[in-house]
Design an enzyme around this catalytic site. Structure first.
Site, PDB file in Angstrom:
ATOM      1  N   ARG A  88       0.824  -1.218   0.000  1.00  0.00           N
ATOM      2  CA  ARG A  88       0.000   0.000   0.000  1.00  0.00           C
ATOM      3  C   ARG A  88       0.857   1.268   0.000  1.00  0.00           C
ATOM      4  O   ARG A  88       0.437   2.294  -0.541  1.00  0.00           O
ATOM      5  CB  ARG A  88      -0.939   0.000   1.209  1.00  0.00           C
TER       6      ARG A  88
ATOM      7  N   LYS B 290     -17.502 -15.966   4.312  1.00  0.00           N
ATOM      8  CA  LYS B 290     -18.911 -15.753   4.645  1.00  0.00           C
ATOM      9  C   LYS B 290     -19.742 -15.194   3.489  1.00  0.00           C
ATOM     10  O   LYS B 290     -19.295 -14.322   2.762  1.00  0.00           O
ATOM     11  CB  LYS B 290     -19.023 -14.789   5.820  1.00  0.00           C
TER      12      LYS B 290
ATOM     13  N   GLY C  91      -8.202  -8.759   0.881  1.00  0.00           N
ATOM     14  CA  GLY C  91      -6.906  -8.978   1.525  1.00  0.00           C
ATOM     15  C   GLY C  91      -6.410 -10.409   1.401  1.00  0.00           C
ATOM     16  O   GLY C  91      -5.253 -10.651   1.024  1.00  0.00           O
TER      17      GLY C  91
ATOM     18  N   GLY D 227     -12.540  -3.757   1.391  1.00  0.00           N
ATOM     19  CA  GLY D 227     -13.897  -3.293   1.686  1.00  0.00           C
ATOM     20  C   GLY D 227     -14.383  -2.251   0.698  1.00  0.00           C
ATOM     21  O   GLY D 227     -15.521  -2.292   0.238  1.00  0.00           O
TER      22      GLY D 227
HETATM   23  P1  ADP Z   1     -10.887 -11.718   1.199  1.00  0.00           P
HETATM   24  O1  ADP Z   1     -10.021 -11.203   2.325  1.00  0.00           O
HETATM   25  O2  ADP Z   1     -10.086 -12.045  -0.029  1.00  0.00           O
HETATM   26  O3  ADP Z   1     -12.053 -10.831   0.925  1.00  0.00           O
HETATM   27  P2  ADP Z   1     -12.376 -13.416   2.991  1.00  0.00           P
HETATM   28  O4  ADP Z   1     -11.808 -12.675   4.144  1.00  0.00           O
HETATM   29  O5  ADP Z   1     -13.811 -13.279   2.704  1.00  0.00           O
HETATM   30  O6  ADP Z   1     -11.504 -13.132   1.668  1.00  0.00           O
HETATM   31  O7  ADP Z   1     -12.162 -14.986   3.213  1.00  0.00           O
HETATM   32  C1  ADP Z   1     -10.887 -15.554   3.383  1.00  0.00           C
HETATM   33  C2  ADP Z   1     -10.941 -16.706   4.340  1.00  0.00           C
HETATM   34  O8  ADP Z   1     -11.910 -17.667   3.962  1.00  0.00           O
HETATM   35  C3  ADP Z   1      -9.619 -17.425   4.383  1.00  0.00           C
HETATM   36  O9  ADP Z   1      -9.022 -17.241   5.644  1.00  0.00           O
HETATM   37  C4  ADP Z   1      -9.983 -18.886   4.138  1.00  0.00           C
HETATM   38  O10 ADP Z   1      -9.286 -19.783   4.991  1.00  0.00           O
HETATM   39  C5  ADP Z   1     -11.465 -18.914   4.439  1.00  0.00           C
HETATM   40  N1  ADP Z   1     -12.147 -20.021   3.761  1.00  0.00           N
HETATM   41  C6  ADP Z   1     -12.215 -20.257   2.437  1.00  0.00           C
HETATM   42  N2  ADP Z   1     -12.885 -21.396   2.187  1.00  0.00           N
HETATM   43  C7  ADP Z   1     -13.262 -21.910   3.379  1.00  0.00           C
HETATM   44  C8  ADP Z   1     -13.970 -23.093   3.791  1.00  0.00           C
HETATM   45  N3  ADP Z   1     -14.440 -23.967   2.912  1.00  0.00           N
HETATM   46  N4  ADP Z   1     -14.164 -23.272   5.116  1.00  0.00           N
HETATM   47  C9  ADP Z   1     -13.681 -22.384   6.013  1.00  0.00           C
HETATM   48  N5  ADP Z   1     -13.000 -21.265   5.692  1.00  0.00           N
HETATM   49  C10 ADP Z   1     -12.790 -21.025   4.391  1.00  0.00           C
HETATM   50 MG    MG Z   2     -10.275 -11.277   4.461  1.00  0.00          MG
END
Ligand code: ADP
Ligand code: MG
Length: 392
Positions: A36, A197, A349, A372
């Site tokens: 960043r 989620k 992230g 976000g």
């Molecule tokens: P980003 O930061 O790219 O927006 P998120 O924070 O929404 O992504 O999600 C990332 C997390 O989701 C990771 O830590 C990963 O371990 C978790 N994850 C992905 N698939 C699963 C799964 N099937 N069960 C539990 N956790 C999961």
């Molecule tokens: Mg994340």
């Protein structure tokens, strides 16, 4: 609507107050990842080259409106100084008399970094007195903090109406990339969504559904949709209270003729620490097992869609990629996205971390610095930090 760009300002001999997003991870008192900081260098350098003095403001972490040494920007000042190859002065306050003295003492080409804006309770409240105090530190204001543009804070929104305000180069680059996804994307447009989620990202799913040709779902997010389809997903992470929303999503995709692709095979185990993982069809998941990754057949199906796409947006890992046995799906998708001839944008992230692990970051067209903020933008929301800037 494009915003007035810093490239149009006459900045010679002026003090430019730049809101940057230096919200970087720290480790042992040093910057652990300077992505960043490097992303903001073009704007800073542009102003320095034109004989402006630069005053930088950023938040770092969540210090809750009071000074907390753990969130001091001192390590950021050190790293920035290395990257710029010139001294970076620092003050121990966000604004006020000491900051004004330091800002007024700057000569053209000199740089001052203010302390963490979130040390002030007025920051997140967008308090007028803090905005005014920040406004006294510059002759003009530049917002280059795309990652904070979804927050209406004193240093992003409040101060923008008190000084001649401009969009920085990073903010413009981010907005151009994301706007290209929402406005007339080249088709087919494929979105790949995963992560932990559904609830965090449901609004994005709904908004993108009206724009994409295919929505490929993996990660924990897919589990809730599999549940809505009547699959037994064992002890997998899911949000049963969002199953109704997931059903609506399925119906809405059908009505719009959007391909909603879900995993057909998955990697399961009885726990994240288990050494015994196996690939199984989604129709045969034992009650005591959980889904931790997408399977090879799903990877192949998703990669086919990705290869045929002309525009791709990816957010959210396909599995628990932090753990070796469950990283294959995410890393394979990262390679497919990098190999695609499409215009590719990645946000989030953990998604960026996955792209780094896969070693394909240079082959992605745009990697958003704002998780976000990029998602809110793709929800179709107006980001207050951008809205506060005058139109071009
Ligand atoms: P980003 O930061 O790219 O927006 P998120 O924070 O929404 O992504 O999600 C990332 C997390 O989701 C990771 O830590 C990963 O371990 C978790 N994850 C992905 N698939 C699963 C799964 N099937 N069960 C539990 N956790 C999961
Ligand atoms: Mg994340």
């Amino acid at each position: 609507m494009a915003k007035r760009s810093i490239t149009e300002a006459d900045v010679r001999g002026k003090r430019a107050l730049i809101r940057v997003d230096f919200n970087v991870p720290l480790r042992n008192g040093e910057v652990a990842d300077d992505t960043r900081i490097r992303a903001a260098l073009p704007t800073i350098q542009l102003l320095l080259d034109q004989s402006a003095a630069v005053v930088l403001a950023t938040h770092l972490g969540r210090p809750k409106g009071k000074p907390d040494p753990a969130y001091s920007v001192a390590p950021v000042a050190r790293r920035l100084s290395e990257l710029l190859g010139r001294p970076v002065a620092a003050v121990s306050v966000v604004a006020g008399a000491e900051a004004e003295r330091a800002a007024n003492a700057l000569r053209p080409g000199e740089v001052l970094l203010l302390e963490n804006t979130r040390f002030e309770p007025g920051e997140e409240l967008n308090a007028p007195d803090l905005a005014a105090a920040l406004g006294r530190l510059g002759d003009l204001f530049v917002n280059d903090a795309f990652g904070a543009a979804h927050r209406a804070h004193a240093s992003t929104v409040g101060v923008a109406s008190l000084l001649p305000a401009y969009a920085g180069l990073l903010l413009q680059r981010e907005e151009t990339a994301l706007a290209r996804l929402l406005n007339n994307p080249e088709r087919p447009f494929v979105a790949v969504l995963g992560g932990a989620k559904v609830s965090d990202k449901f609004a994005v799913l709904e908004h993108l559904l009206g724009r994409v040709d295919a929505l490929l779902l993996g990660g924990g997010m897919a589990n809730t949709v599999l549940l809505a389809q009547g699959h037994h997903i064992g002890s997998s992470l899911a949000e049963p209270d969002r199953v109704e929303d997931a059903r609506r999503l399925i119906d809405s995709a059908g009505e719009r003729g959007v391909l909603l692709a879900l995993p057909t095979d998955v990697v399961i185990a009885d726990s994240l620490n288990s050494t015994k993982s196996k690939v199984t069809p989604v129709s045969a998941i034992p009650a005591d097992q959980a889904i931790f990754d997408i399977g090879p057949e799903t990877v192949a199906r998703f990669c086919q869609q990705i290869a045929d796409a002309r525009t791709i947006f990816w957010n959210g890992p396909m599995g628990v990629f932090e753990q070796g046995p469950f990283a294959n799906g995410t890393l394979a998708i990262a390679h497919c996205v990098a190999d695609a001839s499409a215009y590719t944008v990645i946000g989030g992230g953990d998604s960026l971390a996955a792209i780094e692990v896969a070693g394909v970051a240079e082959r992605i067209d745009h990697i958003s610095t704002g998780g976000g903020a990029s998602l809110e933008y793709l929800e179709g929301r107006v980001l207050p930090g951008i809205a506060a800037l005058p139109d071009a």
